[in-house]
Design a protein around this motif. Structure first.
Motif, short mmCIF file in Angstrom:
data_model
loop_
_atom_site.label_atom_id
_atom_site.label_comp_id
_atom_site.label_asym_id
_atom_site.label_seq_id
_atom_site.Cartn_x
_atom_site.Cartn_y
_atom_site.Cartn_z
N ALA A 106 -25.97 41.79 10.50
CA ALA A 106 -24.51 41.72 10.62
C ALA A 106 -24.06 42.47 11.86
O ALA A 106 -23.12 42.06 12.55
N ALA A 107 -24.74 43.57 12.17
CA ALA A 107 -24.35 44.38 13.33
C ALA A 107 -24.43 43.55 14.61
O ALA A 107 -23.51 43.56 15.43
N PHE A 131 -16.07 50.55 7.26
CA PHE A 131 -17.42 50.88 7.75
C PHE A 131 -17.27 51.51 9.14
O PHE A 131 -16.75 50.88 10.07
N ASN A 176 -13.98 43.14 4.84
CA ASN A 176 -15.33 43.40 4.34
C ASN A 176 -15.26 43.46 2.82
O ASN A 176 -14.80 44.43 2.26
N ASN A 180 -17.82 48.10 1.68
CA ASN A 180 -18.42 49.40 1.93
C ASN A 180 -17.32 50.24 2.55
O ASN A 180 -16.82 49.86 3.61
N ASP A 214 -16.87 40.25 7.21
CA ASP A 214 -18.19 40.90 7.31
C ASP A 214 -18.78 40.95 5.90
O ASP A 214 -18.28 41.66 5.04
N TYR A 217 -22.72 42.19 1.78
CA TYR A 217 -22.87 42.47 0.33
C TYR A 217 -22.47 41.28 -0.54
O TYR A 217 -22.28 41.44 -1.74
N SER A 242 -25.62 38.63 6.36
CA SER A 242 -26.86 39.35 6.67
C SER A 242 -27.77 39.35 5.45
O SER A 242 -27.29 39.31 4.30
N SER A 244 -29.85 41.89 5.10
CA SER A 244 -30.26 43.30 4.99
C SER A 244 -30.17 43.80 3.55
O SER A 244 -31.04 44.52 3.07
N LYS A 245 -29.08 43.46 2.88
CA LYS A 245 -28.87 43.96 1.52
C LYS A 245 -29.20 42.88 0.50
O LYS A 245 -29.77 43.17 -0.55
N ARG A 253 -33.72 42.84 10.66
CA ARG A 253 -32.62 42.44 11.53
C ARG A 253 -32.39 40.94 11.53
O ARG A 253 -32.56 40.27 12.55
#
Ligand code: PLP
Length: 396
Positions: A106-107, A131, A176, A180, A214, A217, A242, A244-245, A253
């Motif tokens: 996501a970054a 965030f 988001n 978060n 974003d 999650y 993403s 990631s989670k 990444r």
């Protein structure tokens, strides 16, 4: 000799990382089992088994150049097509590979979007708490971060303040959800309301306002809550996704951006995202993991593990008189501190080996964030430490 801009950034470097280092220091002194590190959002659930299977299968069965080579900067077309097909079925939409850019998490996605959209001093609205990295990402492209508060009893955006803050310099709104640090999920009503405000403001001011949702999650949700799919509610919208989670793969990444087909300047924007991926030095999302993801689109981590953590922690904190909203998603609890100085509260917490992150790091002082991606055992063992911490502030 580093640049002045970088020097400031280093000096204000992420408090979450500092807490993480502190956790390691305390573990060396007291033993890892006696330190309760609620600071970092590093997923504690194992990635699904079929990720490992897919990695092995791809490495064993595909030509190495196909797996490890360069490709289009937006990612492999066949991978993007598979994702588009999956999303079309899941959300009843109609997109193709050309709506998707594969990103370094996501970054990476957020940074190439801001590179594409922002002129100097363009404004990016975020809802607090937010965030903390958004501040850095906006600063990367000389934009201006504008903070709109949420109602601290619900953590839903204050729509009146939003209307007041939008002006001819407003270019981007970040949302988001699941959030978060609060764990709040925006309902369909909130999203509809937001979409209408942005449409009206675009007409009134004669500008384009891009909504960036974003969503790292999106899959970490509880109690069957629904997360509305933004593309259906607002024309000029992007989703930053993403794995990631959702698949516990933060180190790999891998993620993507989906852009709404009927957005203003769609073609220019997609071309620019492709170039931004290259010139910011990402070049492309990791090639092996693009292929892995394409084989595992239906995979999920076992979210009931986080839900059990949430329940034991939330129920205990409520029992001892703490104010917090029951999270509907993500793996964070955002609790109101019994003193207004959230940083002092975090320092006090350390004497019981509790590592928490002050709400000021998220633009919302008077709160702290607890990241409950720890083992269930660890969380249960930490409960007496919370009792002792809150006792410090009881009126005698
Ligand atoms: N956005 C939010 C709200 C996050 O919490 C995070 C990571 O914690 C990110 C973006 C970055 O995620 P990724 O690892 O996919 O770059």
């Amino acid at each position: 000799m580093i640049s002045n801009k970088m020097k400031d950034l280093v000096d204000n470097s992420s408090i979450i990382r500092v807490m993480f280092e502190e956790g390691k220091r305390l573990s060396d002194i007291y033993g890892e089992e006696n330190v309760f590190d609620y600071s970092l959002g590093n997923p504690s659930i194992e990635p699904p088994e079929n990720i490992r299977v897919a990695i092995n299968q791809i490495l064993n069965e595909s030509a190495p150049n196909l797996v490890h080579g360069y490709m289009n900067n937006s990612g492999y077309e066949d991978v993007r097509s598979k994702i588009a097909e999956f999303l079309n079925k899941k959300h009843n939409i109609n997109i193709s590979y050309s709506n998707i850019v594969m990103t370094c998490g996501a970054a990476g996605g957020l940074n190439i979007l801001l590179k594409t959209l922002l002129n100097q001093e363009d404004e990016v609205i975020v809802f607090s708490p937010f965030f903390g990295e958004y501040r850095n990402y906006v600063n990367n492209f000389d934009g201006k971060l504008v903070v709109v508060p949420t109602d601290i009893n619900t953590f839903e955006p204050d729509m009146q303040v939003l209307k007041d803050k939008i002006n001819s310099k407003t270019k981007v709104i970040f949302i988001n959800s699941p959030n978060n640090p609060t764990g709040v999920v925006y309902s369909e009503k909130v999203i509809q309301n937001l979409g209408k405000i942005l449409c009206d403001k675009e007409d009134e001011l004669g500008i384009n306002i891009y909504l960036i949702s974003d969503e790292p999650y999106r899959e970490i949700i509880y109690d069957n809550v629904k997360v509305p799919y933004i593309l259906k509610y607002y024309k000029n919208s992007f989703i930053v996704y993403s794995y990631s989670k959702s698949l516990s793969l933060p180190g790999e990444r891998i993620g993507y951006i989906v852009s709404n087909t009927n957005m203003d300047y769609f073609k220019d924007i997609m071309t620019s995202l492709n170039v931004a991926n290259r010139i910011l030095g990402f070049v492309n999302a990791p090639s092996l993991f693009q292929r892995v993801i394409a084989n595992c689109l239906e995979s999920k981590v076992d979210v009931s593990i986080y839900q059990r953590n949430r329940d034991v922690l939330y129920n205990h904190l409520i029992k001892i008189g703490c104010f917090c909203i029951k999270p509907q998603g993500a793996f964070y609890l955002f609790i109101r501190t019994p003193i207004s100085d959230d940083k002092k509260f975090c320092i006090d917490a350390k004497q019981f080996n509790l590592l928490l992150v002050p709400g000021s790091a998220f633009g919302c002082p008077g709160h702290v964030r607890l990241s409950y991606c720890l083992s269930y055992e660890k969380i249960r063992n930490s409960l007496p430490a919370f009792d002792k911490l809150f006792k410090l502030y009881e009126v005698k």
